[in-house]
Design a protein around this motif. Structure first.
Motif, PDB file in Angstrom:
ATOM      1  N   PHE A 109       5.981  21.028   0.405  1.00 35.15           N
ATOM      2  CA  PHE A 109       4.905  21.324  -0.256  1.00 35.15           C
ATOM      3  C   PHE A 109       4.392  22.770   0.673  1.00 35.15           C
ATOM      4  O   PHE A 109       3.716  23.360   0.793  1.00 35.15           O
ATOM      5  N   TRP A 110       5.917  23.231   1.234  1.00 30.44           N
ATOM      6  CA  TRP A 110       4.753  24.556   1.588  1.00 30.44           C
ATOM      7  C   TRP A 110       4.903  25.786   1.002  1.00 30.44           C
ATOM      8  O   TRP A 110       3.382  26.551   1.519  1.00 30.44           O
ATOM      9  N   ASN A 111       5.367  25.748  -0.056  1.00 38.35           N
ATOM     10  CA  ASN A 111       4.299  26.703  -0.234  1.00 38.35           C
ATOM     11  C   ASN A 111       3.005  26.608  -1.978  1.00 38.35           C
ATOM     12  O   ASN A 111       2.698  26.989  -2.785  1.00 38.35           O
ATOM     13  N   HIS A 112       3.177  25.253  -1.639  1.00 38.89           N
ATOM     14  CA  HIS A 112       1.844  24.933  -2.738  1.00 38.89           C
ATOM     15  C   HIS A 112       0.837  24.392  -1.808  1.00 38.89           C
ATOM     16  O   HIS A 112      -0.076  24.792  -2.319  1.00 38.89           O
ATOM     17  N   HIS A 113       1.175  23.086  -0.802  1.00 39.99           N
ATOM     18  CA  HIS A 113      -0.030  22.540   0.200  1.00 39.99           C
ATOM     19  C   HIS A 113       0.403  23.244   1.399  1.00 39.99           C
ATOM     20  O   HIS A 113       0.706  21.824   2.023  1.00 39.99           O
ATOM     21  N   ARG A 114      -0.316  24.249   2.055  1.00 39.33           N
ATOM     22  CA  ARG A 114       0.123  24.462   3.037  1.00 39.33           C
ATOM     23  C   ARG A 114      -0.161  23.403   5.070  1.00 39.33           C
ATOM     24  O   ARG A 114       0.940  23.352   5.268  1.00 39.33           O
ATOM     25  N   TRP A 115      -1.304  23.454   3.832  1.00 38.18           N
ATOM     26  CA  TRP A 115      -1.954  22.175   5.705  1.00 38.18           C
ATOM     27  C   TRP A 115      -1.203  20.649   5.876  1.00 38.18           C
ATOM     28  O   TRP A 115      -0.909  19.829   6.100  1.00 38.18           O
ATOM     29  N   ILE A 116      -0.877  20.094   3.946  1.00 40.59           N
ATOM     30  CA  ILE A 116      -0.019  19.642   4.046  1.00 40.59           C
ATOM     31  C   ILE A 116       1.722  19.214   4.583  1.00 40.59           C
ATOM     32  O   ILE A 116       2.221  18.104   5.416  1.00 40.59           O
ATOM     33  N   SER A 117       2.084  20.533   4.010  1.00 43.45           N
ATOM     34  CA  SER A 117       3.577  20.904   4.693  1.00 43.45           C
ATOM     35  C   SER A 117       3.299  20.248   6.194  1.00 43.45           C
ATOM     36  O   SER A 117       3.894  19.889   7.003  1.00 43.45           O
ATOM     37  N   ILE A 118       2.323  21.128   7.138  1.00 41.99           N
ATOM     38  CA  ILE A 118       2.638  21.069   8.159  1.00 41.99           C
ATOM     39  C   ILE A 118       2.168  20.182   8.991  1.00 41.99           C
ATOM     40  O   ILE A 118       3.178  19.326   9.756  1.00 41.99           O
ATOM     41  N   TRP A 119       1.743  18.819   8.099  1.00 41.74           N
ATOM     42  CA  TRP A 119       1.004  17.503   8.829  1.00 41.74           C
ATOM     43  C   TRP A 119       1.988  16.863   8.621  1.00 41.74           C
ATOM     44  O   TRP A 119       2.751  16.236   9.682  1.00 41.74           O
ATOM     45  N   SER A 120       3.023  17.041   7.900  1.00 40.05           N
ATOM     46  CA  SER A 120       3.863  15.945   7.648  1.00 40.05           C
ATOM     47  C   SER A 120       4.645  16.523   8.178  1.00 40.05           C
ATOM     48  O   SER A 120       5.747  15.295   8.801  1.00 40.05           O
ATOM     49  N   GLY A 121       5.075  17.875   9.156  1.00 37.35           N
ATOM     50  CA  GLY A 121       6.042  18.329  10.064  1.00 37.35           C
ATOM     51  C   GLY A 121       6.012  17.857  10.789  1.00 37.35           C
ATOM     52  O   GLY A 121       6.221  17.186  11.669  1.00 37.35           O
TER      53      GLY A 121
ATOM     54  N   LEU B 261       0.714  -1.325   0.252  1.00 34.38           N
ATOM     55  CA  LEU B 261       0.052  -0.155  -0.286  1.00 34.38           C
ATOM     56  C   LEU B 261       0.853   1.352  -0.086  1.00 34.38           C
ATOM     57  O   LEU B 261       1.103   2.474  -0.502  1.00 34.38           O
ATOM     58  N   THR B 262       2.016   1.235   0.572  1.00 33.91           N
ATOM     59  CA  THR B 262       2.874   2.664   0.744  1.00 33.91           C
ATOM     60  C   THR B 262       3.383   2.286  -0.572  1.00 33.91           C
ATOM     61  O   THR B 262       3.478   4.046  -1.250  1.00 33.91           O
ATOM     62  N   ILE B 263       3.671   1.811  -1.085  1.00 36.32           N
ATOM     63  CA  ILE B 263       3.839   1.795  -3.275  1.00 36.32           C
ATOM     64  C   ILE B 263       2.827   2.252  -3.620  1.00 36.32           C
ATOM     65  O   ILE B 263       2.805   3.223  -4.338  1.00 36.32           O
ATOM     66  N   ALA B 264       2.126   1.794  -3.910  1.00 38.45           N
ATOM     67  CA  ALA B 264       0.681   2.450  -4.580  1.00 38.45           C
ATOM     68  C   ALA B 264       0.363   3.590  -4.244  1.00 38.45           C
ATOM     69  O   ALA B 264      -0.198   3.962  -4.307  1.00 38.45           O
ATOM     70  N   GLY B 265       0.633   3.980  -2.585  1.00 39.68           N
ATOM     71  CA  GLY B 265       0.051   5.570  -1.796  1.00 39.68           C
ATOM     72  C   GLY B 265       0.968   6.213  -3.528  1.00 39.68           C
ATOM     73  O   GLY B 265       1.238   7.457  -3.438  1.00 39.68           O
ATOM     74  N   ALA B 266       2.736   6.320  -3.019  1.00 35.33           N
ATOM     75  CA  ALA B 266       3.811   7.321  -3.613  1.00 35.33           C
ATOM     76  C   ALA B 266       3.220   7.091  -5.089  1.00 35.33           C
ATOM     77  O   ALA B 266       3.575   8.048  -5.610  1.00 35.33           O
ATOM     78  N   ALA B 267       2.592   6.156  -5.929  1.00 36.41           N
ATOM     79  CA  ALA B 267       2.652   6.262  -7.056  1.00 36.41           C
ATOM     80  C   ALA B 267       1.763   7.073  -7.523  1.00 36.41           C
ATOM     81  O   ALA B 267       1.209   7.701  -8.736  1.00 36.41           O
ATOM     82  N   LEU B 268       0.728   7.226  -6.190  1.00 37.35           N
ATOM     83  CA  LEU B 268      -1.252   7.793  -6.925  1.00 37.35           C
ATOM     84  C   LEU B 268       0.048   9.035  -6.316  1.00 37.35           C
ATOM     85  O   LEU B 268      -0.851  10.378  -7.125  1.00 37.35           O
ATOM     86  N   LEU B 269       0.249   9.376  -5.275  1.00 35.14           N
ATOM     87  CA  LEU B 269       1.298  11.197  -4.973  1.00 35.14           C
ATOM     88  C   LEU B 269       2.104  11.370  -6.082  1.00 35.14           C
ATOM     89  O   LEU B 269       1.633  12.568  -5.659  1.00 35.14           O
ATOM     90  N   HIS B 270       2.909  10.874  -6.449  1.00 37.36           N
ATOM     91  CA  HIS B 270       3.485  11.561  -7.003  1.00 37.36           C
ATOM     92  C   HIS B 270       3.383  13.162  -8.214  1.00 37.36           C
ATOM     93  O   HIS B 270       3.909  13.945  -8.567  1.00 37.36           O
ATOM     94  N   ARG B 271       1.896  12.273  -8.660  1.00 34.54           N
ATOM     95  CA  ARG B 271       1.660  13.547  -9.824  1.00 34.54           C
ATOM     96  C   ARG B 271       1.496  14.767  -8.801  1.00 34.54           C
ATOM     97  O   ARG B 271       1.145  16.010  -9.694  1.00 34.54           O
ATOM     98  N   TYR B 272       1.658  14.346  -7.599  1.00 39.67           N
ATOM     99  CA  TYR B 272       0.698  15.493  -6.941  1.00 39.67           C
ATOM    100  C   TYR B 272       1.995  16.826  -6.640  1.00 39.67           C
ATOM    101  O   TYR B 272       2.549  17.838  -5.508  1.00 39.67           O
ATOM    102  N   ILE B 273       2.932  16.393  -6.322  1.00 38.16           N
ATOM    103  CA  ILE B 273       4.546  16.532  -5.080  1.00 38.16           C
ATOM    104  C   ILE B 273       4.773  17.472  -6.667  1.00 38.16           C
ATOM    105  O   ILE B 273       5.063  17.232  -7.999  1.00 38.16           O
ATOM    106  N   PRO B 274       4.933  18.755  -5.846  1.00 37.12           N
ATOM    107  CA  PRO B 274       5.518  19.646  -6.835  1.00 37.12           C
ATOM    108  C   PRO B 274       7.097  19.138  -7.400  1.00 37.12           C
ATOM    109  O   PRO B 274       8.055  18.758  -6.932  1.00 37.12           O
ATOM    110  N   PRO B 275       6.783  19.694  -8.981  1.00 35.01           N
ATOM    111  CA  PRO B 275       8.861  19.170  -9.925  1.00 35.01           C
ATOM    112  C   PRO B 275       9.740  19.794  -8.545  1.00 35.01           C
ATOM    113  O   PRO B 275       9.543  20.517  -8.533  1.00 35.01           O
ATOM    114  N   GLY B 276      10.754  18.858  -8.944  1.00 33.04           N
ATOM    115  CA  GLY B 276      11.789  19.267  -8.521  1.00 33.04           C
ATOM    116  C   GLY B 276      13.162  18.186  -8.232  1.00 33.04           C
ATOM    117  O   GLY B 276      12.822  16.963  -8.444  1.00 33.04           O
TER     118      GLY B 276
END
Length: 229
Positions: free
Chosen positions: A124-136, A55-70
């Motif tokens: 995610f700090w400059n893109h989705h602030r709530w994801i950034s805070i939750w991750s931190g 499930l972790t790999i599946a989640g990473a595959a689904l999430l990759h399109r939403y991660i800001p490029p870099g």
């Protein structure tokens, strides 16, 4: 959440009393019995480790399109794969297979999970602030657990869970939030737009009372005269 339920059910099936505060998570997957531990449902627990890794790999595959490029995006995906493989290997190589083999499988996931959460907070700090805070918050909690575990400030069971649980919790909360956001953009979008139109139609269908304009006082004057008669 289902993973945590599996832990509870597996621990309840132990022949000897299992302590979430003192005993390790890996003990739930031990395939042999001793005087101190015996886990009859070890196959269920080890299967849960492998499913969580998948499930972790599946989640990473689904999430990759939403991660800001870099550059850090590749690190996030790479570390997520390390966590997934390490988690699955925990079920493939139980603790009774040998300390070296087991910790070789487990240790990479111990380290990579905090790094991937910290990178998510940064990315995610400059893109989705709530994801950034939750991750931190999750990264800080896990790192604190690791420090307390190594310093033996907490019992092993509590320290290990404080170290490892933040990532599955992050996955559960973020997954539910992403699902709700998707529903709001698809199914709930139609409901949201249809409701105002229905109310608007009903309002338009009601006869509106005529408000006399200034100077249009003849009907009111006639009514007063007739009432005086």
């Amino acid at each position: 959440m289902l993973y945590l339920l599996v832990e509870i059910v597996t621990a309840d099936a132990w022949k000897t009393p299992y302590s979430f505060a003192r005993d390790s998570i890996s003990s739930l997957g031990v395939t042999t019995c001793s005087a101190d531990s015996c886990s009859p449902m070890h196959e269920v627990m080890n299967a849960a480790f492998m499913i969580l890794g998948a499930l972790t790999i599946a989640g990473a595959a689904l999430l990759h399109r939403y991660i800001p490029p870099g550059r850090s995006k590749k690190w996030i995906l790479g570390l997520a794969v390390v966590v997934a493989l390490s988690t699955a290997a925990t079920g493939l190589f139980p603790a009774n297979d040998g300390t070296f083999v087991h910790w070789t499988a487990v240790l990479p996931g111990f380290i990579a999970r905090h790094a991937v959460l910290a990178l998510m907070a940064f990315r995610f700090w400059n893109h989705h602030r709530w994801i950034s805070i939750w991750s931190g918050v999750c990264a800080a909690t896990g790192i604190l657990g690791a420090v307390l575990l190594m310093g033996r400030t907490l019992t092993f069971g509590l320290g290990e869970r404080l170290t490892l649980y933040p990532l599955p919790m992050w996955m559960a909360v973020t997954g539910v939030a992403a699902l709700l956001a998707l529903m709001r953009r698809t199914v709930l979008r139609d409901v949201r737009w249809r409701l105002p139109r229905t109310i608007y139609t009903r309002r338009r269908s009601r006869p509106e009372a005529r408000t006399p304009e200034r100077g249009d006082e003849t009907p009111a004057l006639l009514t007063a005269v007739n009432a005086g008669r």
